[in-house]
Design a protein around this motif. Structure first.
Motif, PDB file in Angstrom:
ATOM      1  N   LEU A  50       0.825  -1.202   0.000  1.00  0.00           N
ATOM      2  CA  LEU A  50       0.000   0.000   0.000  1.00  0.00           C
ATOM      3  C   LEU A  50       0.867   1.264   0.000  1.00  0.00           C
ATOM      4  O   LEU A  50       0.590   2.220  -0.731  1.00  0.00           O
ATOM      5  N   VAL A  51       1.939   1.248   0.769  1.00  0.00           N
ATOM      6  CA  VAL A  51       2.867   2.383   0.801  1.00  0.00           C
ATOM      7  C   VAL A  51       3.560   2.526  -0.554  1.00  0.00           C
ATOM      8  O   VAL A  51       3.735   3.650  -1.061  1.00  0.00           O
ATOM      9  N   PHE A  52       3.940   1.391  -1.151  1.00  0.00           N
ATOM     10  CA  PHE A  52       4.570   1.429  -2.475  1.00  0.00           C
ATOM     11  C   PHE A  52       3.671   2.106  -3.501  1.00  0.00           C
ATOM     12  O   PHE A  52       4.155   2.790  -4.400  1.00  0.00           O
ATOM     13  N   SER A  53       2.360   1.913  -3.397  1.00  0.00           N
ATOM     14  CA  SER A  53       1.457   2.496  -4.384  1.00  0.00           C
ATOM     15  C   SER A  53       1.557   4.021  -4.381  1.00  0.00           C
ATOM     16  O   SER A  53       1.547   4.652  -5.436  1.00  0.00           O
ATOM     17  N   PHE A  54       1.699   4.616  -3.194  1.00  0.00           N
ATOM     18  CA  PHE A  54       1.814   6.071  -3.135  1.00  0.00           C
ATOM     19  C   PHE A  54       3.192   6.548  -3.590  1.00  0.00           C
ATOM     20  O   PHE A  54       3.313   7.600  -4.220  1.00  0.00           O
ATOM     21  N   ILE A  55       4.224   5.774  -3.310  1.00  0.00           N
ATOM     22  CA  ILE A  55       5.565   6.125  -3.789  1.00  0.00           C
ATOM     23  C   ILE A  55       5.595   6.078  -5.313  1.00  0.00           C
ATOM     24  O   ILE A  55       6.125   6.987  -5.961  1.00  0.00           O
TER      25      ILE A  55
END
Length: 149
Positions: A50-55
């Protein structure tokens, strides 16, 4: 330049950029879908996904760095990922993390791992072929960000 004309250039960085957008959508959806699991490692990796998606969103849509209020440290870190080699490396690291979800239990995070791997491969091919990074104008590439300033 239309989207069809961008794909006709045979520049793998454009393919990588669009695969990156698909990876972002998959990471967001699968990150949320796998939060409700009983396996601890899959839960942790789904949160990381989920964090990767924003990065990925900030990497692939450079216009957002101008619009969204982010820290200067974050902006500098994202701007370092500007060459094809750096993007290939960043996506490879993200893919390895997602492949690690297989250690405990096979889940739908495999789809995110596959797309992150494909994105890394496209950027690597572009780097090896010495194709310069060309951002899609549809996603805020050359020209769009300057119109706002």
């Amino acid at each position: 330049m239309t989207l069809k004309e961008e794909f006709a250039t045979r520049n793998f960085s454009i393919y990588g950029q669009w695969l990156g957008i698909l990876s972002m959508i998959l990471c967001f959806a699968l990150g949320i879908a796998n939060i409700f699991t009983i396996y601890i490692l899959v839960l942790i990796i789904s949160i990381v996904c989920l964090v990767f998606s924003f990065i990925i969103l900030f990497i692939e849509v450079p216009l957002l760095l101008r619009i969204c209020p982010t820290s200067s440290t974050f902006d500098a870190t994202i701007r370092r990922i500007s060459t094809n080699y750096m993007r290939a490396a960043a996506y490879a690291v993200m893919a390895v993390v997602q492949w690690m979800s297989l250690i405990q239990h096979a889940s739908s995070l495999i789809a995110a791992a596959v797309f992150l791997s494909l994105t890394s491969i496209c950027y690597l091919i572009a780097a090896v072929k010495k194709q310069g990074f060309v951002g899609s104008k549809t996603l805020g590439g050359a020209g769009v960000a300057q119109m706002i300033v």
